[in-house]
Design a protein around this motif. Structure first.
Motif, PDB file in Angstrom:
ATOM      1  N   ARG A 144       7.570 -49.964 -64.424  1.00 35.29           N
ATOM      2  CA  ARG A 144       7.061 -51.285 -64.028  1.00 35.29           C
ATOM      3  C   ARG A 144       7.792 -52.407 -64.762  1.00 35.29           C
ATOM      4  N   SER A 145       8.055 -52.200 -66.060  1.00 34.86           N
ATOM      5  CA  SER A 145       8.738 -53.244 -66.828  1.00 34.86           C
ATOM      6  C   SER A 145      10.193 -53.377 -66.393  1.00 34.86           C
ATOM      7  N   THR A 146      10.845 -52.264 -66.038  1.00 36.85           N
ATOM      8  CA  THR A 146      12.235 -52.373 -65.560  1.00 36.85           C
ATOM      9  C   THR A 146      12.281 -52.988 -64.175  1.00 36.85           C
ATOM     10  N   ALA A 147      11.261 -52.734 -63.357  1.00 35.94           N
ATOM     11  CA  ALA A 147      11.204 -53.375 -62.041  1.00 35.94           C
ATOM     12  C   ALA A 147      11.008 -54.877 -62.203  1.00 35.94           C
ATOM     13  N   THR A 148      10.180 -55.271 -63.168  1.00 34.60           N
ATOM     14  CA  THR A 148       9.976 -56.688 -63.458  1.00 34.60           C
ATOM     15  C   THR A 148      11.262 -57.302 -64.007  1.00 34.60           C
ATOM     16  N   ALA A 149      11.963 -56.559 -64.877  1.00 38.24           N
ATOM     17  CA  ALA A 149      13.221 -57.055 -65.438  1.00 38.24           C
ATOM     18  C   ALA A 149      14.263 -57.217 -64.340  1.00 38.24           C
ATOM     19  N   ALA A 150      14.275 -56.300 -63.376  1.00 39.13           N
ATOM     20  CA  ALA A 150      15.229 -56.416 -62.273  1.00 39.13           C
ATOM     21  C   ALA A 150      14.907 -57.626 -61.404  1.00 39.13           C
ATOM     22  N   ASP A 151      13.613 -57.912 -61.223  1.00 41.35           N
ATOM     23  CA  ASP A 151      13.214 -59.080 -60.429  1.00 41.35           C
ATOM     24  C   ASP A 151      13.593 -60.381 -61.116  1.00 41.35           C
ATOM     25  N   THR A 152      13.579 -60.385 -62.454  1.00 44.34           N
ATOM     26  CA  THR A 152      13.915 -61.603 -63.197  1.00 44.34           C
ATOM     27  C   THR A 152      15.365 -61.599 -63.667  1.00 44.34           C
ATOM     28  N   HIS A 153      16.135 -60.604 -63.215  1.00 42.53           N
ATOM     29  CA  HIS A 153      17.563 -60.488 -63.514  1.00 42.53           C
ATOM     30  C   HIS A 153      17.853 -60.317 -65.001  1.00 42.53           C
ATOM     31  N   LEU A 154      16.968 -59.590 -65.683  1.00 35.96           N
ATOM     32  CA  LEU A 154      17.214 -59.263 -67.084  1.00 35.96           C
ATOM     33  C   LEU A 154      18.019 -57.975 -67.148  1.00 35.96           C
ATOM     34  N   PRO A 155      18.792 -57.755 -68.216  1.00 33.62           N
ATOM     35  CA  PRO A 155      19.541 -56.495 -68.304  1.00 33.62           C
ATOM     36  C   PRO A 155      18.589 -55.312 -68.442  1.00 33.62           C
ATOM     37  N   THR A 156      18.932 -54.197 -67.788  1.00 35.20           N
ATOM     38  CA  THR A 156      18.112 -52.998 -67.873  1.00 35.20           C
ATOM     39  C   THR A 156      18.588 -52.151 -69.043  1.00 35.20           C
ATOM     40  N   PRO A 157      17.706 -51.359 -69.641  1.00 34.37           N
ATOM     41  CA  PRO A 157      18.091 -50.559 -70.794  1.00 34.37           C
ATOM     42  C   PRO A 157      19.071 -49.459 -70.409  1.00 34.37           C
ATOM     43  N   GLN A 158      19.712 -48.906 -71.436  1.00 28.72           N
ATOM     44  CA  GLN A 158      20.647 -47.806 -71.237  1.00 28.72           C
ATOM     45  C   GLN A 158      19.934 -46.653 -70.540  1.00 28.72           C
ATOM     46  N   SER A 159      20.619 -46.026 -69.611  1.00 27.24           N
ATOM     47  CA  SER A 159      20.006 -44.986 -68.802  1.00 27.24           C
ATOM     48  C   SER A 159      20.038 -43.635 -69.498  1.00 27.24           C
ATOM     49  N   CYS A 160      19.030 -42.847 -69.204  1.00 28.90           N
ATOM     50  CA  CYS A 160      18.926 -41.480 -69.702  1.00 28.90           C
ATOM     51  C   CYS A 160      19.993 -40.631 -69.021  1.00 28.90           C
ATOM     52  N   PRO A 161      20.636 -39.704 -69.733  1.00 27.44           N
ATOM     53  CA  PRO A 161      21.661 -38.866 -69.103  1.00 27.44           C
ATOM     54  C   PRO A 161      21.064 -38.017 -67.994  1.00 27.44           C
ATOM     55  N   GLN A 162      21.833 -37.824 -66.926  1.00 24.45           N
ATOM     56  CA  GLN A 162      21.393 -36.998 -65.812  1.00 24.45           C
ATOM     57  C   GLN A 162      21.304 -35.548 -66.266  1.00 24.45           C
ATOM     58  N   PRO A 163      20.286 -34.831 -65.816  1.00 21.41           N
ATOM     59  CA  PRO A 163      20.183 -33.424 -66.204  1.00 21.41           C
ATOM     60  C   PRO A 163      21.249 -32.593 -65.505  1.00 21.41           C
ATOM     61  N   ASP A 164      21.552 -31.468 -66.110  1.00 23.27           N
ATOM     62  CA  ASP A 164      22.496 -30.530 -65.525  1.00 23.27           C
ATOM     63  C   ASP A 164      21.864 -29.951 -64.263  1.00 23.27           C
ATOM     64  N   ARG A 165      22.547 -30.084 -63.119  1.00 22.66           N
ATOM     65  CA  ARG A 165      21.978 -29.658 -61.848  1.00 22.66           C
ATOM     66  C   ARG A 165      22.332 -28.219 -61.482  1.00 22.66           C
ATOM     67  N   THR A 166      23.018 -27.511 -62.373  1.00 20.67           N
ATOM     68  CA  THR A 166      23.347 -26.128 -62.049  1.00 20.67           C
ATOM     69  C   THR A 166      22.125 -25.256 -62.297  1.00 20.67           C
ATOM     70  N   PRO A 167      21.851 -24.328 -61.371  1.00 20.46           N
ATOM     71  CA  PRO A 167      20.666 -23.486 -61.564  1.00 20.46           C
ATOM     72  C   PRO A 167      20.884 -22.519 -62.720  1.00 20.46           C
ATOM     73  N   PRO A 168      19.808 -22.072 -63.344  1.00 23.50           N
ATOM     74  CA  PRO A 168      19.940 -21.152 -64.478  1.00 23.50           C
ATOM     75  C   PRO A 168      20.440 -19.798 -63.996  1.00 23.50           C
ATOM     76  N   PRO A 169      21.043 -19.037 -64.898  1.00 18.34           N
ATOM     77  CA  PRO A 169      21.508 -17.712 -64.495  1.00 18.34           C
ATOM     78  C   PRO A 169      20.329 -16.818 -64.149  1.00 18.34           C
ATOM     79  N   ALA A 170      20.567 -15.904 -63.216  1.00 23.04           N
ATOM     80  CA  ALA A 170      19.508 -14.994 -62.801  1.00 23.04           C
ATOM     81  C   ALA A 170      19.154 -14.071 -63.967  1.00 23.04           C
ATOM     82  N   ARG A 171      17.893 -13.819 -64.113  1.00 24.88           N
ATOM     83  CA  ARG A 171      17.414 -12.969 -65.200  1.00 24.88           C
ATOM     84  C   ARG A 171      16.843 -11.698 -64.598  1.00 24.88           C
TER      85      ARG A 171
END
Length: 178
Positions: A144-171
C-alpha cells in the motif's frame, strides 16, 4: 479452489448464526425487563464482534490474494522447492533452510513487500502461522505504501531479488529403495 469454497461455506454458516443470535438478542430487548434488556444487549455484542472479525479476515485474504496475483504476474512467486515426506508433509529441515534464505532476503531489503510475501509463505511452510500472518500483514502495508509512493512519484525502495525459478531436483522415496 477447495479452500475458497470452504471459506465461503464457513462464512455463510457464521452469518446465519449471527442473524439467529442477533434475532434472539432483539427478542430479549423487546421483552422489556431490566435483566432481559441487559442480556439482549450482551447477546447483540457477540454477533457484532463476529461480523467485525469475519470482515477483517475476508479483507486480509482478499489483499493477500491480490498480492499473490501481482507477484505471479511478475514471475516472482516462490517455487515449491521443499522436500516432502512419503506421506506428502513438508520436511521440517527443508522448510527451515528455505525460511533462512527468505529471512536473509528480507533483512537485505526490508522495505520490499515481495520479500515479506515470500517470507510469509516460508513461515507458513514452517508451520508458524502467527508469524506468517504478521509477515503477510507487513507485505500488505508495504504494498500500500509503495502504491501511494508511485501515485505521488516518490522513488520506490530497492527490490527483493527474484527467486530461482528452477524446480528442485527429484527426490527418491527412501522407503521404496530395495
Amino acid at each position: 479452489m477447495r479452500a475458497k469454497i470452504t471459506y465461503v461455506v464457513t462464512a455463510a454458516v457464521l452469518v446465519f448464526y449471527f442473524v439467529l443470535v442477533g434475532s434472539r438478542g432483539v427478542l430479549l430487548i423487546k421483552h422489556g425487563t431490566l435483566i432481559t434488556v441487559t442480556f439482549g444487549v450482551a447477546v447483540l455484542v457477540l454477533p457484532a464482534i463476529g461480523v467485525w472479525f469475519l470482515w477483517k479476515n475476508t479483507q486480509f485474504v482478499r489483499r493477500a490474494n491480490a498480492l499473490a496475483a501481482e507477484l505471479d504476474a511478475e514471475g516472482g512467486l516462490p517455487v515449491d522447492e521443499l522436500l516432502r515426506t512419503p506421506s506428502g508433509r513438508i520436511d521440517r529441515a527443508s522448510a527451515d533452510a528455505v525460511f533462512e534464505r527468505r529471512r536473509e532476503e528480507t533483512e537485505d531489503t526490508p522495505d520490499d513487500w515481495r520479500c515479506w510475501f515470500r517470507l510469509a509463505v516460508a513461515y507458513q511452510d514452517a508451520r508458524d502461522t502467527p508469524r506468517a500472518r504478521k509477515a503477510m500483514q507487513r507485505a500488505i502495508a508495504l504494498h500500500r505504501s509503495t502504491a501511494t509512493a508511485a501515485d505521488t512519484h516518490l522513488p520506490t525502495p530497492q527490490s527483493c531479488p527474484q527467486p530461482d525459478r528452477t524446480p528442485p531436483p527429484a527426490r527418491e522415496n527412501p522407503r521404496s529403495s530395495p
